[in-house]
Design a protein around this motif. Structure first.
Motif, PDB file in Angstrom:
ATOM      1  N   ASP A 210      31.920  28.288  33.129  1.00 53.46           N
ATOM      2  CA  ASP A 210      30.696  29.024  33.251  1.00 53.46           C
ATOM      3  C   ASP A 210      30.422  29.739  31.577  1.00 53.46           C
TER       4      ASP A 210
ATOM      5  N   CYS B 250      35.264  38.379  34.483  1.00 53.45           N
ATOM      6  CA  CYS B 250      34.385  38.105  35.555  1.00 53.45           C
ATOM      7  C   CYS B 250      35.013  37.407  36.385  1.00 53.45           C
TER       8      CYS B 250
ATOM      9  N   GLN C 225      34.168  35.526  40.431  1.00 54.88           N
ATOM     10  CA  GLN C 225      32.989  35.007  41.523  1.00 54.88           C
ATOM     11  C   GLN C 225      33.598  34.896  42.829  1.00 54.88           C
TER      12      GLN C 225
ATOM     13  N   ASN D 161      32.682  32.776  46.645  1.00 56.97           N
ATOM     14  CA  ASN D 161      31.789  31.770  47.485  1.00 56.97           C
ATOM     15  C   ASN D 161      32.297  32.330  48.953  1.00 56.97           C
TER      16      ASN D 161
ATOM     17  N   ASN E 238      35.840  32.551  36.688  1.00 58.62           N
ATOM     18  CA  ASN E 238      34.494  31.511  36.385  1.00 58.62           C
ATOM     19  C   ASN E 238      34.928  30.695  35.009  1.00 58.62           C
TER      20      ASN E 238
ATOM     21  N   HIS F 135      27.158  33.683  47.623  1.00 64.45           N
ATOM     22  CA  HIS F 135      27.538  33.565  46.146  1.00 64.45           C
ATOM     23  C   HIS F 135      27.452  34.752  45.202  1.00 64.45           C
TER      24      HIS F 135
ATOM     25  N   SER G 273      28.846  37.378  41.661  1.00 68.40           N
ATOM     26  CA  SER G 273      29.841  37.416  40.401  1.00 68.40           C
ATOM     27  C   SER G 273      29.865  38.973  39.970  1.00 68.40           C
TER      28      SER G 273
ATOM     29  N   HIS H  95      28.160  35.283  30.281  1.00 74.09           N
ATOM     30  CA  HIS H  95      27.647  35.093  31.886  1.00 74.09           C
ATOM     31  C   HIS H  95      26.865  36.273  32.404  1.00 74.09           C
TER      32      HIS H  95
ATOM     33  N   LYS I 114      21.884  36.800  34.545  1.00 73.85           N
ATOM     34  CA  LYS I 114      21.641  36.953  36.014  1.00 73.85           C
ATOM     35  C   LYS I 114      20.622  37.812  36.028  1.00 73.85           C
TER      36      LYS I 114
END
Length: 256
Positions: A95, A117, A119, A121, A180, A198, A200, A211, A215
């Protein structure tokens, strides 16, 4: 819920049970509003309000605080969805897609750099769409991986065969949490119906990564943000504070 931080730091990912019973059923009902492959949870459309609160679910926040510290700040969130029969495939990537290729610093893929960072799922239905190369977050690409990337520092061709790539299989209610910087991709190889939350996060004690700026959550205007539940309004304020503290994305990326 035991959290093995050492395994996370070594492998770059963990699979953890997160929701069950009524919590899972409620999330599944809310998640049914997502019908596209990537649906931003903060795009001012009705029906997303219940699922938005997963962003600040106590189990998720505790998990993130254990992995990278606190206070946590939300980058953004989406529903990753696919109807049965949809076999979409991404190219393999880390990422750093927002970073101009000439600025991608491969020395950052190292245990000596703090990776600010993580993330998540969270599968609301059984999921087999996340593919990763374990432990790749802590080293630059090897020769075989560079060949698979085809000379790009951003993304491989969709059909590239990535050495060491593996599918992360999740049962409904399980979450994959991952760094990430791992080499990873989304690939619904079996064409199963997908319904995955999802999100982050960063830790505000450290400079944000590139990153963070990509967003849309932190780009909400104040009128839209004030419609959010109180816990999410506070996350929006934190997000804006970080953006104001580090307005130059290139400068913040350069800090270790």
């Amino acid at each position: 819920m035991p959290i093995d931080r050492n395994t996370y730091e070594r492998d770059g990912y963990l699979i953890v049970p997160l929701l069950d019973g009524e919590d899972l059923a409620a999330a599944q009902r809310s998640g049914a509003v997502a019908t596209t492959r990537w649906a931003n949870l903060f795009r001012n459309e009705p029906g997303y309000e219940p699922i938005q609160l997963l962003c600040v679910h106590p189990s998720i926040m505790r998990l993130g605080e254990t992995l990278i510290g606190k206070p946590l700040v939300l980058e953004g969130a989406a529903m990753l969805a696919a109807d049965a029969g949809n076999t979409y495939k991404q190219g393999w990537h880390r990422d750093v897609l927002q970073v101009p290729e000439h600025l991608v610093d491969v020395s950052r893929f190292s245990p000596d750099c703090f990776h600010n960072c993580w993330q998540i799922n969270l599968a609301l239905a059984d999921d087999q769409s996340l593919w990763i190369v374990p432990a790749s977050h802590n080293r630059p690409n090897n020769d075989a991986e560079n060949a698979a990337f085809g000379g790009s520092k951003h993304r491989s061709p969709e059909d590239a065969d990535m050495p060491g790539g593996m599918c992360v299989k999740l049962k409904a209610g399980e979450a994959a949490v991952y760094n990430n910087n791992l080499i990873h991709r989304g690939h619904n190889a079996t064409g199963h119906r997908r319904l995955t939350f999802h999100a982050s996060y960063h830790c505000t004690q450290h400079p944000p990564t590139w990153h963070f700026y990509g967003k849309p959550f932190g780009e909400l205007d104040e009128t839209s943000a004030m419609r959010l539940p109180a816990e999410l309004r506070e996350q929006w304020r934190l997000n804006r504070q970080v953006r104001q503290r580090y307005p130059d994305v290139a400068a913040s990326y350069a800090q270790r």
